[in-house]
Design a protein around this motif. Structure first.
Motif, mmCIF file in Angstrom:
data_model
loop_
_atom_site.group_PDB
_atom_site.id
_atom_site.type_symbol
_atom_site.label_atom_id
_atom_site.label_comp_id
_atom_site.label_asym_id
_atom_site.label_seq_id
_atom_site.Cartn_x
_atom_site.Cartn_y
_atom_site.Cartn_z
ATOM 1 N N ILE A 64 -4.721 6.805 -4.796
ATOM 2 C CA ILE A 64 -6.024 7.423 -4.559
ATOM 3 C C ILE A 64 -6.085 7.990 -3.150
ATOM 4 O O ILE A 64 -6.554 9.108 -2.928
ATOM 5 N N GLN A 65 -5.583 7.213 -2.178
ATOM 6 C CA GLN A 65 -5.570 7.678 -0.794
ATOM 7 C C GLN A 65 -4.778 8.975 -0.664
ATOM 8 O O GLN A 65 -5.146 9.870 0.093
ATOM 9 N N GLU A 111 0.807 -1.207 0.000
ATOM 10 C CA GLU A 111 0.000 0.000 0.000
ATOM 11 C C GLU A 111 0.843 1.262 0.000
ATOM 12 O O GLU A 111 0.331 2.353 -0.131
ATOM 13 N N GLU A 165 -4.518 2.001 -5.013
ATOM 14 C CA GLU A 165 -5.223 2.344 -3.780
ATOM 15 C C GLU A 165 -4.474 3.404 -2.991
ATOM 16 O O GLU A 165 -5.071 4.365 -2.474
ATOM 17 N N GLU A 218 -14.723 7.031 -5.426
ATOM 18 C CA GLU A 218 -13.783 6.500 -4.425
ATOM 19 C C GLU A 218 -13.349 7.592 -3.460
ATOM 20 O O GLU A 218 -13.289 7.386 -2.249
ATOM 21 N N SER A 225 -4.527 8.775 -14.300
ATOM 22 C CA SER A 225 -5.249 7.728 -13.559
ATOM 23 C C SER A 225 -6.348 7.113 -14.413
ATOM 24 O O SER A 225 -6.754 5.965 -14.193
ATOM 25 N N VAL A 280 -14.017 7.538 0.555
ATOM 26 C CA VAL A 280 -12.942 7.593 1.543
ATOM 27 C C VAL A 280 -13.135 8.784 2.476
ATOM 28 O O VAL A 280 -12.963 8.678 3.690
ATOM 29 N N SER A 308 0.718 1.589 -5.285
ATOM 30 C CA SER A 308 -0.494 0.896 -5.707
ATOM 31 C C SER A 308 -1.555 1.929 -6.047
ATOM 32 O O SER A 308 -1.504 3.074 -5.589
#
Length: 611
Positions: A194-195, A176, A191, A229, A217, A233, A189
């Motif tokens: 995006i985070q 991650e 994920e 997403e 992206s 979040v 990654s």
């Protein structure tokens, strides 16, 4: 230390190999047209499937909204079919007619050499501010892993840092984590990336990261899914779904998320033509305004500016469609024009200025995401709808404008039966091309040169014998494809430096040879792997694409300083432009065929039209 393999050296090696393998293709314009043709075919398949699915339902009790939806689908299928046919014809004629003007003087080959991305040693302003100098080979290459949202990504562009000393956040596993080297984001990654885009109570992503990630992206996730997403979040992290949300606990989250939405709407407004994007924007902003009433004005401004941008795009597309319809109607007759451009606009400088008006207008409406979407090889499943089809219509329109201008030049020359008038037209367009290069309009310059090098014009030996070709030879040298278009790239850099320090609006104009610019991006996309062996996203590639397109965005923002001439613009955009076969027939009427090949071709063309 396996992550060290993601550095740009590896990318550049693959990049160069890709270019070398494509050195024998027909040419820059031909390659770009072919790639767009492939993209149009994929779009057409989706539209046709969508229409077939819609019509397969019981339409006996079809409501007004459903009828409108069907009519819209039918119109879209027809439009895409016409674009596909036009691109296919342009590709075929370009492939058949790629013959350069013959001359006693040996000219450089028209086959295209390897095209690489040469970085300017001088730092220059972009939408990000000043890009720092490239790393040197002697720099210490230390790789660090950090969890998302631990630092500002402005460090990603600051090569003065020797490295990043923060510890990895224990909440994130190695899979991650974001991988940094010398403070620059290299991989992670999807994920984690995006985070890292998601604002928190005390963090907002750097503008450079927002642009680079939102640009590329879409190779992995559709914009509406990405926004979904982000909203999810945010809702989970900040407990936005609770009835009594603690504002003190949220801190600066409200202003931070509004800033992210503002930057998204500013950088990629065309994403919001999708109603799913607009619905999510309304939903998240309503939640934020309920908690932060003082942000209502900011949210209103975001929506107002966004609607203005989209309304402007709609108006431009309608205007473009009107010009296209008028030109198509005139082209059906293929009649010889009763006048020529010198009678409408006898001043080469004024004509170059009107071309610049067209170039800047069409340049302005190209979304930066279209460069990535044009060459995306995303496979369309049965669930893919027309809303998911990647939009590249403005980029395609600009490429087709180049083709029209080339055929316009050839038509104007071949329409004259008298040799002295053809000589006059060639010298006129040579002067126009010279003015274009002085303005910084390299796209029109190249289109004019391409038009005069088309086979129907190039074969007119008796005409060229009377032309003073010294000025034309100088201009052609500027567009020489040898040494990776070295002469052109040097001129482009000079124009960029002039623009950076411009004292007047006229000096700010930079209009690149667009198809070469698109091809550079295509091979950058093809030459670098999007994912690493461990499945992480190669963010170094994202950064390279963002840096390359940032120059384009600065060129788009220039307002044309020249006075518009409606008559001249109308003539350029709507006058009859001959097809390849009509041009060849006109050329043979100007100067009779001499070679056996030309005689046989002339005979076949006459038979086709019943002469």
């Amino acid at each position: 230390m396996e992550e060290k393999e993601i550095i740009c050296d590896a990318c550049e090696t693959d990049h160069a190999m890709k270019y070398e393998s494509n050195a024998d293709l027909f040419g820059v314009q031909l390659e770009v047209t072919l790639k767009l043709l492939e993209a149009e075919k994929r779009k057409l398949e989706v539209w046709q499937r969508e229409l077939s699915s819609t019509l397969s339902h019981d339409n006996s009790n079809m409501g007004i909204r459903r009828k409108k939806a069907v009519q819209q689908l039918e119109m879209n299928v027809s439009r895409i079919q016409q674009q596909y046919i036009q691109l296919e014809q342009e590709y075929k004629t370009a492939a058949m007619g790629a013959i350069k003007r013959k001359s006693n003087k040996k000219r450089s080959s028209r086959s295209q050499p390897a095209i690489g991305l040469k970085q300017t040693p001088k730092s220059r302003p972009t939408i990000f501010g000043t890009i720092a100098k490239e790393k040197t080979a002697q720099e210490d290459s230390r790789v660090k892993s950090v969890g998302p949202q631990m630092i500002s990504l402005s460090q990603m562009f600051d090569h003065r840092l020797a490295g990043y000393s923060a510890k990895v956040d224990g909440r994130f596993s190695q899979n991650e984590a974001l991988i940094f080297r010398d403070g620059n984001l290299m991989a992670g990654s999807i994920e984690a990336l995006i985070q890292h885009l998601v604002p928190t109570t005390s963090y907002h992503p750097d503008r450079t990261y927002v642009f680079a990630f939102l640009l590329s992206s879409r190779l992995y996730i559709r914009p509406h899914s990405l926004l979904g997403e982000v909203c999810q979040v945010c809702s989970l992290q900040q407990n936005l779904s609770e009835a009594n949300t603690n504002r003190e606990h949220l801190g600066k989250f409200g202003p931070n998320i509004v800033q992210l939405l503002s930057e998204w709407a500013e950088m990629f407004p065309y994403d919001f033509r999708d109603d799913r994007m607009m619905n999510q924007l309304k939903e998240i902003t309503q939640r934020i305004v309920a908690i932060y009433p003082e942000l209502r004005t900011d949210v209103t401004n975001i929506k107002h500016n966004l609607m203005n941008r989209l309304a402007g795009l709609q108006k431009y597309e309608e205007e473009l469609s009107k010009w296209s319809d008028q030109a198509l109607e005139k082209s059906k007759s293929q009649e010889v024009p009763t006048t020529d451009i010198t009678e409408v606009c006898g001043n080469p400088l004024e004509f170059a200025q009107q071309l610049t008006h067209i170039e800047l207008e069409r340049l302005r409406y190209i979304g930066p995401e279209e460069f990535v979407q044009a060459f995306s090889k995303e496979s369309h499943s049965a669930e893919t709808t027309y809303r998911d089809v990647k939009k590249t219509s403005n980029l395609e329109a600009y490429v087709q404008w180049f083709n029209r201008l080339s055929y316009f030049v050839a038509t104007e020359i071949c329409s004259h039966l008298k040799k002295k008038n053809r000589v006059k037209m060639i010298e006129y367009f040579t002067d126009v091309a010279k003015e274009c290069i002085n303005i910084g309009n390299f796209n029109s310059l190249m289109a004019i040169i391409a038009g005069m090098n088309m086979s129907p014009v190039a074969r007119l030996k008796k005409t060229w014998a009377k032309v003073n070709t010294s000025k034309f030879d100088i201009l052609e040298h500027q567009m020489d494809p040898s040494n990776n278009f070295g002469s052109y790239r040097s001129c482009l850099k000079a124009a960029m430096w002039r623009s950076d320090s411009a004292a007047t609006d006229r000096e700010k104009i930079v209009i690149p040879f667009f198809s070469l610019f698109v091809k550079d991006i295509y091979f950058l996309n093809e030459g670098c792997n999007s994912k690493l062996a461990n499945g992480n996203i190669n963010f170094e590639k994202f950064w390279q694409l963002a840096k390359h397109i940032s120059d384009f965005i600065s060129w788009q923002q220039v307002e044309c300083p020249f006075q518009r001439s409606g008559d001249v613009l109308s003539y350029i955009l709507t006058t009859t432009v001959f097809s390849e076969s009509t041009l060849s027939l006109a050329s043979y009427e100007c100067e009779a065929p001499e070679t056996s090949f030309d005689k046989e071709r002339h005979k076949k063309l006459k038979a086709q039209v019943g002469l």
